[in-house]
Design a protein around this motif. Sequence first.
Motif, PDB file in Angstrom:
ATOM      1  N   ALA A 158      18.729  52.948 -33.872  1.00 31.45           N
ATOM      2  CA  ALA A 158      17.717  52.075 -33.285  1.00 31.45           C
ATOM      3  C   ALA A 158      18.361  51.152 -32.270  1.00 31.45           C
ATOM      4  O   ALA A 158      19.342  50.476 -32.581  1.00 31.45           O
ATOM      5  CB  ALA A 158      17.024  51.253 -34.373  1.00 31.45           C
ATOM      6  N   GLY A 159      17.812  51.118 -31.067  1.00 30.92           N
ATOM      7  CA  GLY A 159      18.366  50.267 -30.026  1.00 30.92           C
ATOM      8  C   GLY A 159      17.750  50.598 -28.692  1.00 30.92           C
ATOM      9  O   GLY A 159      16.607  51.050 -28.597  1.00 30.92           O
ATOM     10  N   GLY A 160      18.549  50.373 -27.644  1.00 29.90           N
ATOM     11  CA  GLY A 160      18.125  50.697 -26.289  1.00 29.90           C
ATOM     12  C   GLY A 160      19.158  51.596 -25.637  1.00 29.90           C
ATOM     13  O   GLY A 160      19.952  52.259 -26.327  1.00 29.90           O
ATOM     14  N   ASP A 161      19.187  51.610 -24.321  1.00 30.34           N
ATOM     15  CA  ASP A 161      20.104  52.512 -23.630  1.00 30.34           C
ATOM     16  C   ASP A 161      21.566  52.182 -23.899  1.00 30.34           C
ATOM     17  O   ASP A 161      22.413  53.076 -23.944  1.00 30.34           O
ATOM     18  CB  ASP A 161      19.833  52.469 -22.120  1.00 30.34           C
ATOM     19  N   GLY A 162      21.883  50.895 -24.092  1.00 31.85           N
ATOM     20  CA  GLY A 162      23.267  50.531 -24.409  1.00 31.85           C
ATOM     21  C   GLY A 162      23.704  51.121 -25.740  1.00 31.85           C
ATOM     22  O   GLY A 162      24.828  51.627 -25.875  1.00 31.85           O
ATOM     23  N   THR A 163      22.814  51.086 -26.730  1.00 33.26           N
ATOM     24  CA  THR A 163      23.124  51.668 -28.032  1.00 33.26           C
ATOM     25  C   THR A 163      23.288  53.176 -27.906  1.00 33.26           C
ATOM     26  O   THR A 163      24.186  53.770 -28.521  1.00 33.26           O
ATOM     27  CB  THR A 163      22.011  51.339 -29.037  1.00 33.26           C
ATOM     28  N   ALA A 164      22.423  53.808 -27.119  1.00 29.84           N
ATOM     29  CA  ALA A 164      22.541  55.257 -26.908  1.00 29.84           C
ATOM     30  C   ALA A 164      23.888  55.598 -26.284  1.00 29.84           C
ATOM     31  O   ALA A 164      24.527  56.597 -26.659  1.00 29.84           O
ATOM     32  CB  ALA A 164      21.395  55.750 -26.013  1.00 29.84           C
ATOM     33  N   ILE A 182      30.768  58.419 -28.932  1.00 29.32           N
ATOM     34  CA  ILE A 182      31.441  58.907 -30.135  1.00 29.32           C
ATOM     35  C   ILE A 182      31.052  60.344 -30.468  1.00 29.32           C
ATOM     36  O   ILE A 182      31.915  61.203 -30.671  1.00 29.32           O
ATOM     37  CB  ILE A 182      31.127  57.998 -31.340  1.00 29.32           C
ATOM     38  N   VAL A 183      29.764  60.627 -30.527  1.00 33.73           N
ATOM     39  CA  VAL A 183      29.349  61.925 -31.073  1.00 33.73           C
ATOM     40  C   VAL A 183      29.087  62.982 -30.007  1.00 33.73           C
ATOM     41  O   VAL A 183      29.120  64.180 -30.301  1.00 33.73           O
ATOM     42  CB  VAL A 183      28.102  61.775 -31.973  1.00 33.73           C
ATOM     43  N   GLY A 184      28.803  62.539 -28.766  1.00 29.51           N
ATOM     44  CA  GLY A 184      28.518  63.523 -27.726  1.00 29.51           C
ATOM     45  C   GLY A 184      27.451  64.505 -28.171  1.00 29.51           C
ATOM     46  O   GLY A 184      26.372  64.106 -28.626  1.00 29.51           O
ATOM     47  N   GLU A 185      27.774  65.793 -28.099  1.00 33.82           N
ATOM     48  CA  GLU A 185      26.828  66.827 -28.516  1.00 33.82           C
ATOM     49  C   GLU A 185      27.257  67.468 -29.831  1.00 33.82           C
ATOM     50  O   GLU A 185      26.843  68.586 -30.151  1.00 33.82           O
ATOM     51  CB  GLU A 185      26.718  67.878 -27.416  1.00 33.82           C
ATOM     52  N   SER A 186      28.054  66.738 -30.626  1.00 35.41           N
ATOM     53  CA  SER A 186      28.608  67.316 -31.855  1.00 35.41           C
ATOM     54  C   SER A 186      27.601  67.387 -32.994  1.00 35.41           C
ATOM     55  O   SER A 186      27.773  68.184 -33.922  1.00 35.41           O
ATOM     56  CB  SER A 186      29.836  66.518 -32.303  1.00 35.41           C
ATOM     57  N   LEU A 187      26.569  66.523 -32.969  1.00 38.68           N
ATOM     58  CA  LEU A 187      25.559  66.560 -34.023  1.00 38.68           C
ATOM     59  C   LEU A 187      24.224  66.074 -33.465  1.00 38.68           C
ATOM     60  O   LEU A 187      24.180  65.361 -32.472  1.00 38.68           O
ATOM     61  CB  LEU A 187      25.993  65.731 -35.239  1.00 38.68           C
ATOM     62  N   PRO A 188      23.108  66.467 -34.118  1.00 39.02           N
ATOM     63  CA  PRO A 188      21.792  66.037 -33.628  1.00 39.02           C
ATOM     64  C   PRO A 188      21.591  64.535 -33.787  1.00 39.02           C
ATOM     65  O   PRO A 188      22.029  63.950 -34.789  1.00 39.02           O
ATOM     66  CB  PRO A 188      20.813  66.815 -34.519  1.00 39.02           C
ATOM     67  N   VAL A 189      20.942  63.939 -32.830  1.00 46.30           N
ATOM     68  CA  VAL A 189      20.658  62.503 -32.876  1.00 46.30           C
ATOM     69  C   VAL A 189      19.203  62.273 -32.486  1.00 46.30           C
ATOM     70  O   VAL A 189      18.559  63.133 -31.874  1.00 46.30           O
ATOM     71  CB  VAL A 189      21.572  61.710 -31.917  1.00 46.30           C
ATOM     72  N   LEU A 190      18.718  61.093 -32.815  1.00 50.36           N
ATOM     73  CA  LEU A 190      17.379  60.690 -32.384  1.00 50.36           C
ATOM     74  C   LEU A 190      17.324  59.172 -32.358  1.00 50.36           C
ATOM     75  O   LEU A 190      17.766  58.511 -33.306  1.00 50.36           O
ATOM     76  CB  LEU A 190      16.316  61.244 -33.328  1.00 50.36           C
ATOM     77  N   GLY A 191      16.778  58.623 -31.283  1.00 52.30           N
ATOM     78  CA  GLY A 191      16.698  57.185 -31.134  1.00 52.30           C
ATOM     79  C   GLY A 191      15.333  56.622 -31.504  1.00 52.30           C
ATOM     80  O   GLY A 191      14.298  57.193 -31.177  1.00 52.30           O
ATOM     81  N   VAL A 192      15.354  55.488 -32.204  1.00 50.91           N
ATOM     82  CA  VAL A 192      14.148  54.696 -32.451  1.00 50.91           C
ATOM     83  C   VAL A 192      14.095  53.639 -31.354  1.00 50.91           C
ATOM     84  O   VAL A 192      15.006  52.808 -31.254  1.00 50.91           O
ATOM     85  CB  VAL A 192      14.206  54.004 -33.836  1.00 50.91           C
ATOM     86  N   PRO A 193      13.088  53.661 -30.484  1.00 52.25           N
ATOM     87  CA  PRO A 193      13.070  52.723 -29.350  1.00 52.25           C
ATOM     88  C   PRO A 193      12.924  51.278 -29.804  1.00 52.25           C
ATOM     89  O   PRO A 193      11.948  50.906 -30.440  1.00 52.25           O
ATOM     90  CB  PRO A 193      11.843  53.179 -28.544  1.00 52.25           C
ATOM     91  N   ALA A 194      13.937  50.454 -29.486  1.00 54.17           N
ATOM     92  CA  ALA A 194      13.920  49.052 -29.897  1.00 54.17           C
ATOM     93  C   ALA A 194      14.479  48.132 -28.827  1.00 54.17           C
ATOM     94  O   ALA A 194      14.476  46.917 -29.010  1.00 54.17           O
ATOM     95  CB  ALA A 194      14.708  48.874 -31.192  1.00 54.17           C
ATOM     96  N   GLY A 195      14.977  48.671 -27.723  1.00 53.42           N
ATOM     97  CA  GLY A 195      15.626  47.855 -26.699  1.00 53.42           C
ATOM     98  C   GLY A 195      14.712  47.469 -25.559  1.00 53.42           C
ATOM     99  O   GLY A 195      13.555  47.877 -25.476  1.00 53.42           O
ATOM    100  N   CYS A 196      15.260  46.681 -24.635  1.00 55.53           N
ATOM    101  CA  CYS A 196      14.541  46.327 -23.401  1.00 55.53           C
ATOM    102  C   CYS A 196      14.597  47.475 -22.408  1.00 55.53           C
ATOM    103  O   CYS A 196      13.648  47.719 -21.669  1.00 55.53           O
ATOM    104  CB  CYS A 196      15.169  45.084 -22.765  1.00 55.53           C
ATOM    105  N   LYS A 197      15.740  48.167 -22.374  1.00 56.29           N
ATOM    106  CA  LYS A 197      15.962  49.242 -21.402  1.00 56.29           C
ATOM    107  C   LYS A 197      15.980  50.565 -22.149  1.00 56.29           C
ATOM    108  O   LYS A 197      16.852  50.800 -22.985  1.00 56.29           O
ATOM    109  CB  LYS A 197      17.302  49.044 -20.684  1.00 56.29           C
ATOM    110  N   ILE A 198      14.989  51.418 -21.855  1.00 53.16           N
ATOM    111  CA  ILE A 198      14.936  52.714 -22.521  1.00 53.16           C
ATOM    112  C   ILE A 198      14.615  53.776 -21.474  1.00 53.16           C
ATOM    113  O   ILE A 198      13.484  54.235 -21.345  1.00 53.16           O
ATOM    114  CB  ILE A 198      13.927  52.723 -23.682  1.00 53.16           C
ATOM    115  N   HIS A 199      15.633  54.118 -20.695  1.00 52.30           N
ATOM    116  CA  HIS A 199      15.505  55.158 -19.677  1.00 52.30           C
ATOM    117  C   HIS A 199      15.902  56.527 -20.223  1.00 52.30           C
ATOM    118  O   HIS A 199      15.548  57.548 -19.658  1.00 52.30           O
ATOM    119  CB  HIS A 199      16.396  54.837 -18.465  1.00 52.30           C
ATOM    120  N   SER A 200      16.659  56.556 -21.301  1.00 49.65           N
ATOM    121  CA  SER A 200      17.249  57.789 -21.808  1.00 49.65           C
ATOM    122  C   SER A 200      16.215  58.703 -22.450  1.00 49.65           C
ATOM    123  O   SER A 200      15.205  58.250 -23.004  1.00 49.65           O
ATOM    124  CB  SER A 200      18.334  57.471 -22.838  1.00 49.65           C
TER     125      SER A 200
END
Length: 378
Positions: free
Chosen positions: A118-124, A130-148
Amino acid sequence: MSIPSFKLGLVINPFAGIGGSVALKGSDGIETREKALALGAAKLANTRTRLALEELLSLKDKVHIYTASGEMGEALVAEMGFEHTVVYQQQAAQSEARDTERCATLLQQQNVDLLLFAGGDGTARNVCHIVGESLPVLGVPAGCKIHSGVYAVTPQAAGRVVAMMVQGEIVTLQEAAVMDIDEALFRQGRVNARQYGEMRVPSELRYIQAVKMGGKESDELVLSDIAAHVIEFMEEHPERLFVMGSGSTVDFIMQELGVSNTLLGVDLVQNQQIVAHDVTASALLEYTTNQATTLVITLIGGQGHIFGRGNQQLSPDVLKQIGREHFLLVATKSKLQGLNGKPLIADTGDADLDAQLAGVISVTTGYKDQVLYPIAKF
């Protein structure tokens, strides 16, 4: 033979989005976070993560969550009754990027089935580093900036995607871009976004957002028609307060009106004159109390969000006070067509309000020209 629990990694950036409601346009840096707290901002990342995890409550016996201590995950999952293991202890009172990265490293070592963050583009960016494409991820939108493109369209949508995976539904993975912008330039009204990498996300298209389309509208004739319509409405209602939302389409209207504008903030206009610049959520609530008000907003190109992306000043309380019937939504038809049939999205942080806002809304697409377009219900 019993099926092993779904191993869900979870890391929350507790300060994500804290600067949005108080017009600080971000949450990067200790000074920004301290200023936001001093201005009365609330930390909402855990609240938004709760909305996602509520979609998993009926599946608790099938999920084991691996997370960080305190506000970075442990407090929330313990309160909600999920089986969990703490793999990382937060190092300081305020979590930093290094905490997210260290936690992501340990979650990667646990071979989690999905890393939910959970975060924004900085968290992403931190997670991607760290993980790159090594494992599946999903973001919970919680930041001010969410372009990703690694975020779900709403917290509830994130939870529904995880639920699909927990229940063994076939979910295709696809590469999605991690984008971020320069916060210092952002606060000066300039958007300078670039790609920092890619991660693999579940490609359930109903629930995963597109990468934000940058750039200003190029069809100035159409924008001039939209501006003429709005300005005429202002002339007819000089007593009304107009809350001018962020974005390039609203910026064009302000230029045509001949007043200065905060491109990435919220300004107030009455009788075609500026009342206040770059106002906070609390100030908006005061200005709109017992005052006839119209909210002028546009949508994010390529994503369709009208609330919850870069305009957190438009809090649920403010939106309820203004009333849906007083929303003046403006966009070119090409911008709507660019959504490829996807509905608009209201992600206010208040699930009941989001449900109330759902349904068909009128969009001003030119001078006295409107079309009807749906707002999604999640």
